[in-house]
Design a protein around this motif. Structure first.
Motif, short mmCIF file in Angstrom:
data_model
loop_
_atom_site.label_atom_id
_atom_site.label_comp_id
_atom_site.label_asym_id
_atom_site.label_seq_id
_atom_site.Cartn_x
_atom_site.Cartn_y
_atom_site.Cartn_z
N UNK A 21 -38.53 -15.09 -4.60
CA UNK A 21 -37.71 -13.90 -5.08
C UNK A 21 -38.74 -12.91 -5.54
N UNK A 22 -38.89 -11.66 -5.06
CA UNK A 22 -39.76 -10.74 -5.47
C UNK A 22 -38.84 -9.33 -5.70
N UNK A 23 -38.97 -9.01 -6.59
CA UNK A 23 -37.92 -7.52 -6.95
C UNK A 23 -36.58 -7.39 -6.29
N UNK A 24 -35.97 -8.56 -6.32
CA UNK A 24 -34.52 -8.14 -5.64
C UNK A 24 -34.55 -8.61 -4.19
N UNK A 25 -35.55 -9.03 -3.58
CA UNK A 25 -35.81 -9.51 -2.17
C UNK A 25 -36.15 -10.72 -2.21
N UNK A 26 -36.17 -11.18 -0.93
CA UNK A 26 -36.78 -12.68 -0.63
C UNK A 26 -38.04 -12.48 0.28
N UNK A 27 -39.18 -13.15 -0.09
CA UNK A 27 -40.22 -13.14 0.92
C UNK A 27 -40.32 -14.74 1.58
N UNK A 28 -40.53 -14.61 2.68
CA UNK A 28 -40.49 -16.30 3.16
C UNK A 28 -41.97 -16.28 3.99
N UNK A 40 -39.02 -10.88 5.43
CA UNK A 40 -38.36 -10.26 4.27
C UNK A 40 -37.24 -10.05 4.47
N UNK A 41 -36.22 -10.28 3.37
CA UNK A 41 -34.79 -9.98 3.61
C UNK A 41 -34.25 -9.93 2.32
N UNK A 42 -33.01 -9.38 2.18
CA UNK A 42 -32.31 -9.18 1.05
C UNK A 42 -31.68 -10.37 0.57
N UNK A 43 -31.49 -11.51 1.61
CA UNK A 43 -30.82 -12.83 1.70
C UNK A 43 -32.04 -13.85 1.77
N UNK A 44 -32.00 -14.95 0.90
CA UNK A 44 -33.14 -16.11 1.52
C UNK A 44 -33.17 -16.42 2.90
N UNK A 58 -36.21 -22.22 19.07
CA UNK A 58 -35.87 -23.22 18.07
C UNK A 58 -35.41 -22.57 16.90
N UNK A 59 -35.46 -21.52 16.88
CA UNK A 59 -34.98 -20.60 15.42
C UNK A 59 -33.55 -21.05 15.05
N UNK A 60 -32.35 -21.25 15.90
CA UNK A 60 -31.22 -21.66 15.19
C UNK A 60 -31.16 -22.99 14.95
N UNK A 61 -32.07 -23.97 15.66
CA UNK A 61 -32.03 -25.41 15.11
C UNK A 61 -32.71 -25.65 14.01
N UNK A 62 -33.83 -24.76 13.78
CA UNK A 62 -34.50 -25.00 12.65
C UNK A 62 -33.69 -24.19 11.22
N UNK A 63 -33.21 -23.26 11.40
CA UNK A 63 -31.98 -22.71 10.49
C UNK A 63 -30.93 -23.54 10.09
N UNK A 64 -30.53 -24.44 11.13
CA UNK A 64 -29.63 -25.32 10.55
C UNK A 64 -30.09 -26.48 9.68
N UNK A 70 -29.22 -23.18 -0.64
CA UNK A 70 -30.12 -21.79 -0.62
C UNK A 70 -28.96 -20.88 -0.15
N UNK A 71 -28.53 -21.22 0.74
CA UNK A 71 -27.79 -19.94 1.52
C UNK A 71 -26.40 -19.58 0.73
N UNK A 72 -25.75 -20.54 0.20
CA UNK A 72 -24.52 -20.33 -0.54
C UNK A 72 -24.66 -19.80 -1.86
N UNK A 73 -25.95 -20.09 -2.44
CA UNK A 73 -26.34 -19.61 -3.72
C UNK A 73 -26.85 -18.10 -3.82
N UNK A 74 -27.07 -17.48 -2.67
CA UNK A 74 -27.69 -16.27 -2.51
C UNK A 74 -26.27 -15.07 -2.29
#
Length: 75
Positions: A21-28, A40-44, A58-64, A70-74
């Motif tokens: 988390x940097x300056x109110x945004x998230x960097x992955x 970069x996004x507003x949510x993780x 494979x993005x959806x499978x990896x996102x699962x 991490x998702x709910x905390x944001x």
């Protein structure tokens, strides 16, 4: 600054992701065969999704594999 490290798995491969988390945004940063992919996004989960774009199909499978806390905390 605390970097969160994740190993996301799919049926085909695993991907190491770092999240910060940097300056109110998230960097992955996701490891790919061509080097790191950044998102970069507003949510993780938004930042992680953008960083995973090179893994088309494979993005959806990896996102699962992203931990629920991490998702709910944001939100």
């Amino acid at each position: 600054m605390r970097v969160r490290q994740l190993r996301l798995t799919s049926s085909v491969l695993w991907v190491d992701v770092r999240l910060l988390r940097l300056g109110g945004k998230w960097l992955a940063s996701a490891d790919t065969t061509d080097g790191p992919s950044l998102g970069l996004g507003r949510l993780p989960e938004e930042a992680v999704r953008y960083a995973l774009e090179p893994f088309d199909g494979l993005v959806e499978e990896l996102m699962d594999a992203v931990p629920d806390e991490l998702i709910w905390a944001s939100r």
